[in-house]
Design an enzyme around this catalytic site. Structure first.
Site, PDB file in Angstrom:
ATOM      1  N   ASP A   1       0.702  -0.967   0.247  1.00 36.06           N
ATOM      2  CA  ASP A   1       0.118  -0.023  -0.068  1.00 36.06           C
ATOM      3  C   ASP A   1       0.346   1.442  -0.084  1.00 36.06           C
ATOM      4  O   ASP A   1       0.437   2.025  -0.831  1.00 36.06           O
ATOM      5  CB  ASP A   1      -0.815  -0.223   1.157  1.00 36.06           C
TER       6      ASP A   1
ATOM      7  N   ARG B   1       1.962  13.168  -4.335  1.00 39.22           N
ATOM      8  CA  ARG B   1       2.498  14.268  -6.319  1.00 39.22           C
ATOM      9  C   ARG B   1       1.710  13.088  -7.373  1.00 39.22           C
ATOM     10  O   ARG B   1       1.975  13.648  -8.138  1.00 39.22           O
ATOM     11  CB  ARG B   1       4.545  13.537  -5.752  1.00 39.22           C
TER      12      ARG B   1
ATOM     13  N   ARG C   1      -9.020   0.529  -0.360  1.00 42.55           N
ATOM     14  CA  ARG C   1      -9.914   1.801  -0.222  1.00 42.55           C
ATOM     15  C   ARG C   1     -10.865   2.386  -0.922  1.00 42.55           C
ATOM     16  O   ARG C   1     -10.373   2.549  -1.863  1.00 42.55           O
ATOM     17  CB  ARG C   1      -8.625   2.927   1.277  1.00 42.55           C
TER      18      ARG C   1
ATOM     19  N   ARG D   1      -7.259   6.275  -1.529  1.00 42.47           N
ATOM     20  CA  ARG D   1      -6.186   7.002  -1.079  1.00 42.47           C
ATOM     21  C   ARG D   1      -4.633   6.531  -1.758  1.00 42.47           C
ATOM     22  O   ARG D   1      -4.054   7.393  -1.304  1.00 42.47           O
ATOM     23  CB  ARG D   1      -6.441   7.725   0.516  1.00 42.47           C
ATOM     24  N   HIS D   2      -4.659   5.073  -1.580  1.00 42.86           N
ATOM     25  CA  HIS D   2      -3.226   4.810  -1.943  1.00 42.86           C
ATOM     26  C   HIS D   2      -3.186   3.673  -3.030  1.00 42.86           C
ATOM     27  O   HIS D   2      -3.321   4.175  -4.091  1.00 42.86           O
ATOM     28  CB  HIS D   2      -2.475   4.285  -1.066  1.00 42.86           C
TER      29      HIS D   2
ATOM     30  N   GLU E   1      -7.794  -6.063   0.925  1.00 39.47           N
ATOM     31  CA  GLU E   1      -8.498  -5.798   2.336  1.00 39.47           C
ATOM     32  C   GLU E   1      -9.274  -5.105   1.471  1.00 39.47           C
ATOM     33  O   GLU E   1      -8.581  -4.312   1.252  1.00 39.47           O
ATOM     34  CB  GLU E   1      -7.256  -5.229   2.697  1.00 39.47           C
TER      35      GLU E   1
ATOM     36  N   THR F   1      -5.218   5.477   9.473  1.00 38.77           N
ATOM     37  CA  THR F   1      -4.260   3.687   9.220  1.00 38.77           C
ATOM     38  C   THR F   1      -5.990   2.798   9.016  1.00 38.77           C
ATOM     39  O   THR F   1      -6.404   3.250  10.613  1.00 38.77           O
ATOM     40  CB  THR F   1      -3.281   2.633   9.291  1.00 38.77           C
ATOM     41  N   THR F   2      -5.663   1.367   9.444  1.00 42.50           N
ATOM     42  CA  THR F   2      -6.875   0.811   9.772  1.00 42.50           C
ATOM     43  C   THR F   2      -6.373   0.875  12.253  1.00 42.50           C
ATOM     44  O   THR F   2      -6.188   0.122  11.888  1.00 42.50           O
ATOM     45  CB  THR F   2      -7.104  -0.559   9.858  1.00 42.50           C
TER      46      THR F   2
ATOM     47  N   GLU G   1      -7.589 -12.851  10.533  1.00 36.44           N
ATOM     48  CA  GLU G   1      -6.212 -12.077  10.697  1.00 36.44           C
ATOM     49  C   GLU G   1      -6.246 -11.395  12.276  1.00 36.44           C
ATOM     50  O   GLU G   1      -7.308 -10.815  12.179  1.00 36.44           O
ATOM     51  CB  GLU G   1      -5.623 -11.082   9.888  1.00 36.44           C
TER      52      GLU G   1
ATOM     53  N   HIS H   1      -0.404  -6.262  11.690  1.00 37.19           N
ATOM     54  CA  HIS H   1      -0.724  -4.465  11.467  1.00 37.19           C
ATOM     55  C   HIS H   1       0.155  -4.366  12.965  1.00 37.19           C
ATOM     56  O   HIS H   1       0.158  -4.365  14.131  1.00 37.19           O
ATOM     57  CB  HIS H   1      -2.114  -4.203  12.039  1.00 37.19           C
ATOM     58  N   GLY H   2       1.011  -2.515  12.228  1.00 32.50           N
ATOM     59  CA  GLY H   2       2.037  -2.715  13.589  1.00 32.50           C
ATOM     60  C   GLY H   2       3.232  -3.120  13.201  1.00 32.50           C
ATOM     61  O   GLY H   2       3.920  -2.478  14.267  1.00 32.50           O
TER      62      GLY H   2
ATOM     63  N   GLY I   1       3.544  -3.883   6.468  1.00 29.91           N
ATOM     64  CA  GLY I   1       3.730  -3.080   5.024  1.00 29.91           C
ATOM     65  C   GLY I   1       4.107  -1.922   5.568  1.00 29.91           C
ATOM     66  O   GLY I   1       5.011  -2.295   4.848  1.00 29.91           O
ATOM     67  N   HIS I   2       4.080  -1.315   6.322  1.00 29.35           N
ATOM     68  CA  HIS I   2       4.351   0.156   6.340  1.00 29.35           C
ATOM     69  C   HIS I   2       5.714  -0.037   7.145  1.00 29.35           C
ATOM     70  O   HIS I   2       7.040   0.445   6.483  1.00 29.35           O
ATOM     71  CB  HIS I   2       3.343   0.276   7.846  1.00 29.35           C
TER      72      HIS I   2
HETATM   73  N1  PXP Z   1      -3.329  -5.894   7.684  1.00 31.83           N
HETATM   74  C1  PXP Z   1      -4.562  -5.400   7.833  1.00 31.83           C
HETATM   75  C2  PXP Z   1      -5.018  -6.231   8.169  1.00 31.83           C
HETATM   76  C3  PXP Z   1      -4.416  -4.092   7.495  1.00 31.83           C
HETATM   77  O1  PXP Z   1      -5.341  -3.440   7.301  1.00 31.83           O
HETATM   78  C4  PXP Z   1      -2.741  -3.462   7.433  1.00 31.83           C
HETATM   79  C5  PXP Z   1      -2.415  -1.996   7.785  1.00 31.83           C
HETATM   80  O2  PXP Z   1      -3.180  -2.216   6.066  1.00 31.83           O
HETATM   81  C6  PXP Z   1      -1.802  -4.523   7.207  1.00 31.83           C
HETATM   82  C7  PXP Z   1      -2.077  -5.935   7.862  1.00 31.83           C
HETATM   83  C8  PXP Z   1      -0.645  -3.515   7.726  1.00 31.83           C
HETATM   84  O3  PXP Z   1      -0.231  -2.353   8.708  1.00 31.83           O
HETATM   85  P1  PXP Z   1       1.180  -2.179   9.214  1.00 31.83           P
HETATM   86  O4  PXP Z   1       1.293  -1.506   7.281  1.00 31.83           O
HETATM   87  O5  PXP Z   1       0.898  -1.390  10.188  1.00 31.83           O
HETATM   88  O6  PXP Z   1       2.140  -3.341   8.527  1.00 31.83           O
END
Ligand code: PXP
Length: 345
Positions: free
Chosen positions: A111, A120, A147, A151-152, A172, A202-203, A253, A293-294, A315-316
């Protein structure tokens, strides 16, 4: 009996496409099986073991461990299931001792490559290219969140990813009829239903499945009929996990955000314990367990080590590292953390 543990089990495997079956399924191998045996894999896929004992042919969707389910609708594109007389549903129980863990699968969420592009309005960087690099570096799955506010990730990204990604593609998305229509047209391998609020960065939090079982069951059924594996992103709370099984999800998940954000070792441990209990409960309900997530390079170890957690979507932190060291190296370094023995820190 198909419930026997096997070392090396839990790998993600691609099922063979049967004649007339366009849906490619990737399924975990949760047990040892003999050639020709039928069994439910996760909550909604009937699989037939082949002679290698590792590969399974996707036979049919079967609902919630429903080997006795009615036949699939006429428009279902898979070949009909062979007689299920010998079928033995997988019925794990909470008392089943966790098996030694194999490698945890890495779903790479691209993402935020798209976030940089959208910032940009350029054509670069392309999340499709990032997904290819991630695959080359060993990603087991590519994950994107389309989304509602776009947005991305854009619709074009999803379309091109569907045509180029070789590993399973996990979409997702919000649990809405409009998003289900997109998913049924694009046919990712997996759809993960997530909560979505326009104002959030974010979620935030898991999907409240328990308060909308009937509605989500309807959407999940449409996705399954399109040959898509359904996952739901939930907090590790028993009520949500039971609801996930009720709506016919194959996978849950678990939301790791609170664990990742916890301040102090005690808090973090308490969230990790919640995740541990949640994973065991989900497994006992016949659900496949993912988490995400995170997660980053420092906090991923204890989550990867949790019994029954088979897959992490990240992801991030990965994209952030990729900016500095390159995408392939960032994926390889994360992947290395998902191999036993897991780093406890
Ligand atoms: N899993 C789910 C269901 C998410 O919504 C996200 C964020 O898009 C992620 C994993 C990944 O999270 P992060 O970008 O914090 O690693």
């Amino acid at each position: 009996m198909v419930g026997k543990a096997k070392s090396g089990s839990g790998e993600i495997l691609q099922s063979l496409a049967l004649p007339g079956c366009a849906a490619r399924k990737w399924v975990p191998l949760p047990f040892e099986c003999a050639e020709g045996q039928l069994a439910c894999v996760g909550a909604d896929v009937v699989a037939k073991c082949t002679n290698s004992g590792y590969w399974m042919e996707h036979i049919d969707e079967c609902g919630e461990r429903g080997l006795a389910q009615p036949p699939p609708p006429a428009h279902h594109r898979c070949a009909p299931a062979s007689p299920a007389a010998h079928a033995v549903p997988m019925q794990p129980s909470a008392s089943t001792p966790p098996r030694p863990k194999p490698r945890v699968l890495l779903g790479v969420n691209v993402d935020h490559v798209a976030t940089i592009r959208q910032q940009r309005g350029t054509r670069y960087p392309d999340p499709v290219l990032a997904a290819s690099l991630a695959e080359l570096a060993g990603a087991d799955q590519i994950t994107v969140h389309l989304r509602e506010d776009r947005r991305h990730v854009q619709d074009r990204d999803l379309d091109v990813l569907r045509r180029t990604v070789q590993v399973p593609l996990n979409l997702e998305m919000a649990a809405t009829p409009a998003m289900v229509a997109i998913a049924c047209a694009v046919r990712p391998d997996v759809v993960t239903l997530v909560p979505e609020r326009r104002a959030e960065r974010t979620t935030e939090g898991g999907l409240d499945v328990a308060s909308q079982v009937a509605r989500l069951a309807g959407l999940a059924a449409q996705l399954r009929e399109a040959g898509i594996v359904v996952s739901v992103f939930v907090a590790a709370a028993e009520v949500q996990l039971r609801a996930a099984a009720e709506v016919g999800a194959a996978t849950v998940e678990l939301h790791t955000g609170e664990y990742c954000d916890a301040k102090g070792a005690l808090h973090r441990q308490s969230h990790l314990d919640d995740l541990r209990r949640g994973a065991a409960t989900a497994h006992s309900l016949g659900l496949r367990v993912a988490a995400g997530h995170g997660l980053d390079y420092h906090n991923v170890g204890p989550v990867a080590a949790l019994p029954y957690v088979e897959e992490l979507n990240i992801g991030h932190s990965l994209v952030a590292r990729a900016v500095l060291v390159g995408f392939e190296r960032a994926v390889r370094e994360m992947r290395a953390l998902l191999v036993p023995p897991f780093d406890p820190n």
